[in-house]
Design a protein around this motif. Structure first.
Motif, PDB file in Angstrom:
ATOM      1  N   SER A 305       0.630  -1.377  -0.287  1.00  0.00           N
ATOM      2  CA  SER A 305      -0.263   0.017  -0.359  1.00  0.00           C
ATOM      3  C   SER A 305       0.939   1.185  -0.109  1.00  0.00           C
ATOM      4  O   SER A 305       1.836   0.980   0.736  1.00  0.00           O
ATOM      5  CB  SER A 305      -0.840   0.291   1.099  1.00  0.00           C
ATOM      6  OG  SER A 305      -1.876  -0.851   1.504  1.00  0.00           O
ATOM      7  N   TYR A 306       0.458   2.147  -0.448  1.00  0.00           N
ATOM      8  CA  TYR A 306       1.163   3.610  -1.290  1.00  0.00           C
ATOM      9  C   TYR A 306       1.010   4.274   0.011  1.00  0.00           C
ATOM     10  O   TYR A 306      -0.067   4.126   1.016  1.00  0.00           O
ATOM     11  CB  TYR A 306       0.792   3.823  -2.002  1.00  0.00           C
ATOM     12  CG  TYR A 306       1.266   3.883  -3.597  1.00  0.00           C
ATOM     13  CD1 TYR A 306       2.287   4.632  -3.543  1.00  0.00           C
ATOM     14  CD2 TYR A 306       0.198   3.007  -3.982  1.00  0.00           C
ATOM     15  CE1 TYR A 306       2.730   3.999  -5.039  1.00  0.00           C
ATOM     16  CE2 TYR A 306       0.432   2.608  -5.268  1.00  0.00           C
ATOM     17  CZ  TYR A 306       2.086   3.047  -6.075  1.00  0.00           C
ATOM     18  OH  TYR A 306       2.026   2.731  -7.148  1.00  0.00           O
ATOM     19  N   GLY A 307       2.143   4.458   0.514  1.00  0.00           N
ATOM     20  CA  GLY A 307       2.004   6.065   2.423  1.00  0.00           C
ATOM     21  C   GLY A 307       0.867   6.753   1.538  1.00  0.00           C
ATOM     22  O   GLY A 307       0.758   7.098   0.797  1.00  0.00           O
ATOM     23  N   PRO A 308       0.858   7.487   3.370  1.00  0.00           N
ATOM     24  CA  PRO A 308       0.224   8.568   3.158  1.00  0.00           C
ATOM     25  C   PRO A 308       0.656  10.362   1.633  1.00  0.00           C
ATOM     26  O   PRO A 308      -0.773  11.050   1.437  1.00  0.00           O
ATOM     27  CB  PRO A 308      -0.148   9.530   4.815  1.00  0.00           C
ATOM     28  CG  PRO A 308       1.214   8.516   5.086  1.00  0.00           C
ATOM     29  CD  PRO A 308       1.383   7.336   4.627  1.00  0.00           C
ATOM     30  N   ALA A 309       1.396  10.634   1.825  1.00  0.00           N
ATOM     31  CA  ALA A 309       1.970  11.064   0.689  1.00  0.00           C
ATOM     32  C   ALA A 309       2.326  10.143  -0.839  1.00  0.00           C
ATOM     33  O   ALA A 309       3.437  11.073  -1.079  1.00  0.00           O
ATOM     34  CB  ALA A 309       3.219  12.259   1.151  1.00  0.00           C
ATOM     35  N   GLU A 311       4.031   8.150  -1.693  1.00  0.00           N
ATOM     36  CA  GLU A 311       5.082   7.139  -1.463  1.00  0.00           C
ATOM     37  C   GLU A 311       4.889   5.609  -1.105  1.00  0.00           C
ATOM     38  O   GLU A 311       4.381   4.505  -0.901  1.00  0.00           O
ATOM     39  CB  GLU A 311       5.771   7.507  -0.155  1.00  0.00           C
ATOM     40  CG  GLU A 311       5.693   6.914   1.578  1.00  0.00           C
ATOM     41  CD  GLU A 311       4.771   7.372   1.975  1.00  0.00           C
ATOM     42  OE1 GLU A 311       4.402   7.915   3.102  1.00  0.00           O
ATOM     43  OE2 GLU A 311       3.933   8.844   1.550  1.00  0.00           O
ATOM     44  N   ILE A 312       6.312   4.880  -1.901  1.00  0.00           N
ATOM     45  CA  ILE A 312       6.393   3.806  -1.654  1.00  0.00           C
ATOM     46  C   ILE A 312       6.771   3.160  -1.040  1.00  0.00           C
ATOM     47  O   ILE A 312       8.106   3.701  -0.510  1.00  0.00           O
ATOM     48  CB  ILE A 312       7.005   3.470  -3.001  1.00  0.00           C
ATOM     49  CG1 ILE A 312       6.039   3.217  -4.494  1.00  0.00           C
ATOM     50  CG2 ILE A 312       7.368   1.159  -3.105  1.00  0.00           C
ATOM     51  CD1 ILE A 312       6.627   2.950  -5.888  1.00  0.00           C
ATOM     52  N   PRO A 313       6.596   2.179  -0.147  1.00  0.00           N
ATOM     53  CA  PRO A 313       7.085   1.227   1.515  1.00  0.00           C
ATOM     54  C   PRO A 313       8.314   0.583   0.915  1.00  0.00           C
ATOM     55  O   PRO A 313       8.007   0.171   0.590  1.00  0.00           O
ATOM     56  CB  PRO A 313       5.894   1.115   2.596  1.00  0.00           C
ATOM     57  CG  PRO A 313       4.945  -0.260   1.329  1.00  0.00           C
ATOM     58  CD  PRO A 313       5.371   1.356  -0.027  1.00  0.00           C
ATOM     59  N   PHE A 314       8.788   0.611   1.919  1.00  0.00           N
ATOM     60  CA  PHE A 314      10.264  -0.766   2.213  1.00  0.00           C
ATOM     61  C   PHE A 314       9.092  -1.960   1.411  1.00  0.00           C
ATOM     62  O   PHE A 314       8.178  -2.313   2.977  1.00  0.00           O
ATOM     63  CB  PHE A 314      10.787  -0.405   2.948  1.00  0.00           C
ATOM     64  CG  PHE A 314      12.250  -2.328   2.955  1.00  0.00           C
ATOM     65  CD1 PHE A 314      12.798  -1.656   1.782  1.00  0.00           C
ATOM     66  CD2 PHE A 314      11.829  -3.206   2.865  1.00  0.00           C
ATOM     67  CE1 PHE A 314      14.291  -2.468   1.767  1.00  0.00           C
ATOM     68  CE2 PHE A 314      12.998  -3.813   3.222  1.00  0.00           C
ATOM     69  CZ  PHE A 314      14.354  -3.517   2.704  1.00  0.00           C
ATOM     70  N   VAL A 315       9.112  -2.756   0.814  1.00  0.00           N
ATOM     71  CA  VAL A 315       8.579  -4.083   0.521  1.00  0.00           C
ATOM     72  C   VAL A 315       9.632  -5.781   0.821  1.00  0.00           C
ATOM     73  O   VAL A 315      10.612  -5.479   0.518  1.00  0.00           O
ATOM     74  CB  VAL A 315       7.613  -3.987  -0.979  1.00  0.00           C
ATOM     75  CG1 VAL A 315       7.499  -5.440  -0.882  1.00  0.00           C
ATOM     76  CG2 VAL A 315       7.210  -3.115  -0.908  1.00  0.00           C
ATOM     77  N   ARG A 316       9.345  -6.304   1.587  1.00  0.00           N
ATOM     78  CA  ARG A 316       9.482  -7.988   1.524  1.00  0.00           C
ATOM     79  C   ARG A 316       9.462  -8.755   1.285  1.00  0.00           C
ATOM     80  O   ARG A 316       8.195  -8.953   0.889  1.00  0.00           O
ATOM     81  CB  ARG A 316       9.696  -7.238   3.576  1.00  0.00           C
ATOM     82  CG  ARG A 316      10.481  -6.688   4.473  1.00  0.00           C
ATOM     83  CD  ARG A 316      10.532  -6.909   6.201  1.00  0.00           C
ATOM     84  NE  ARG A 316      10.964  -6.175   6.425  1.00  0.00           N
ATOM     85  CZ  ARG A 316      12.145  -5.771   7.432  1.00  0.00           C
ATOM     86  NH1 ARG A 316      13.254  -5.876   6.675  1.00  0.00           N
ATOM     87  NH2 ARG A 316      12.078  -4.354   7.803  1.00  0.00           N
TER      88      ARG A 316
END
Length: 333
Positions: A305-309, A311-316
């Protein structure tokens, strides 16, 4: 190098009689299951790219044919799979081989597929038979599963057209993005990112090849758009991690945003593609999960899921993969 001596397990299609009946009836019924990684387990796959077309997501991969213990890439074909629920995949076989291009002599490396005005275009890096180094060809089909045929009869990009690096494999990993206004852009490169506009016919360059300075760019550019923001992801460094930058247009300017997936444990490459499908976001990549070997890779996928701004989070990376996400009225084809 490979820890596995037995062949991989078959590709998963169903987990129960009820689901099998639904698939045979032409429907992807809702299931309470996870899409285990890797996606394909009967062969080794690499360099994923994806295309959402109606109720189905199509996954295109290269095929690693290097034998256990061997070194180097042995790749001759591109394969295609599809899903309507992200948990069960239909194998459509070989979409194309490098022999589609009569002027090529080998190396079916990382390709991309896009749909434009009812046609499907495969952009593929292959070794040129007459010009030293790698080249990019374009093949076309009337269906997402092919068969693809050479759309030009000649290469779109050859190694003698680019002089940014001394190596002869810097014209690889093509990725094509078609913006909302219909303008298509071709991105490619190793060590130096290059791009060019495409003509409306999708098989000719519409202008000069440009270069882009990106932090620690290695290869595998991929562009997608969300909420008016352009996301340029790529393989960074060697061994590779997945990093990304954002910009206000398909040509930047680009702002580096960071690493979103760590390097693999064994294979020194990683190659990403993004999709928004059935209301959820997915990151595709490859690793060495089936083989524990550098040149025998397998494609996997994670939901994020994209962050509130935005952003792409770190994906494990996981072995479980995403939850099933069925599309209404999805028919097998």
């Amino acid at each position: 190098m490979g820890a596995r001596s037995a062949p991989p397990l078959p590709l998963r299609f169903t987990l129960s009689f009820a689901l099998s009946f639904a698939v045979l009836s032409g429907l992807c019924a809702p299931v309470a299951t996870l899409a285990a990684n890797p996606i394909v387990t009967d062969i080794f796959t690499a360099d994923p790219t994806v295309l959402v077309d109606g109720p189905r997501l199509y996954l295109y991969t290269g095929r690693d044919e290097t034998r256990d213990g061997e070194q180097g890439y042995k790749m001759h074909e591109w394969r295609v799979y599809s899903t309507c629920d992200m948990a069960h995949w239909q194998d459509h076989g070989v979409a194309a081989t490098y022999r589609v291009f009569a002027w090529a002599k080998g190396d079916a490396f990382a390709a991309d597929v896009v749909k434009h005005q009812g046609k499907y275009y495969l952009y593929a890096p292959v070794k040129h038979a007459g010009i030293k180094g790698m080249a990019i060809g374009v093949a076309v089909a009337d269906a997402p599963t092919g068969p693809f045929t050479d759309a030009r009869g000649t290469a779109l990009v050859t190694n003698d057209m680019t002089r940014e690096t001394p190596n002869d494999w810097d014209d690889i990993d093509p990725a094509v993005f078609v913006d909302d206004d219909g303008q298509a852009y071709l991105y490619f490169g190793n060590k130096v990112l290059k791009y060019a506009k495409l003509k409306p016919n999708m098989i000719e360059l519409a202008g000069p090849i440009q270069t882009v300075g990106l932090f620690n760019f290695e290869e595998a550019p991929y562009l997608h758009k969300r909420g008016g923001v352009y996301y340029l992801s790529y393989a960074s460094g060697l061994p590779e991690v997945i990093a990304y930058a954002t910009g206000p247009s398909p040509t930047g300017p680009w702002t580096y945003r960071g690493v979103i997936m760590d390097k693999n444990k064994v294979t020194h490459t990683i190659h990403q593609a993004f999709a928004h499908f059935n209301g959820k976001s997915y990151l595709f990549y490859h690793n060495e999960a089936l083989s524990n070997a550098d040149f025998r890779r397998s494609v996997a996928v994670e939901e994020f899921s994209y962050g509130p701004a935005g952003e792409i989070p770190f994906v494990r990376q996981t072995t479980a993969g995403p939850q099933a996400n069925p599309a209404a009225g999805c028919a097998a084809r």
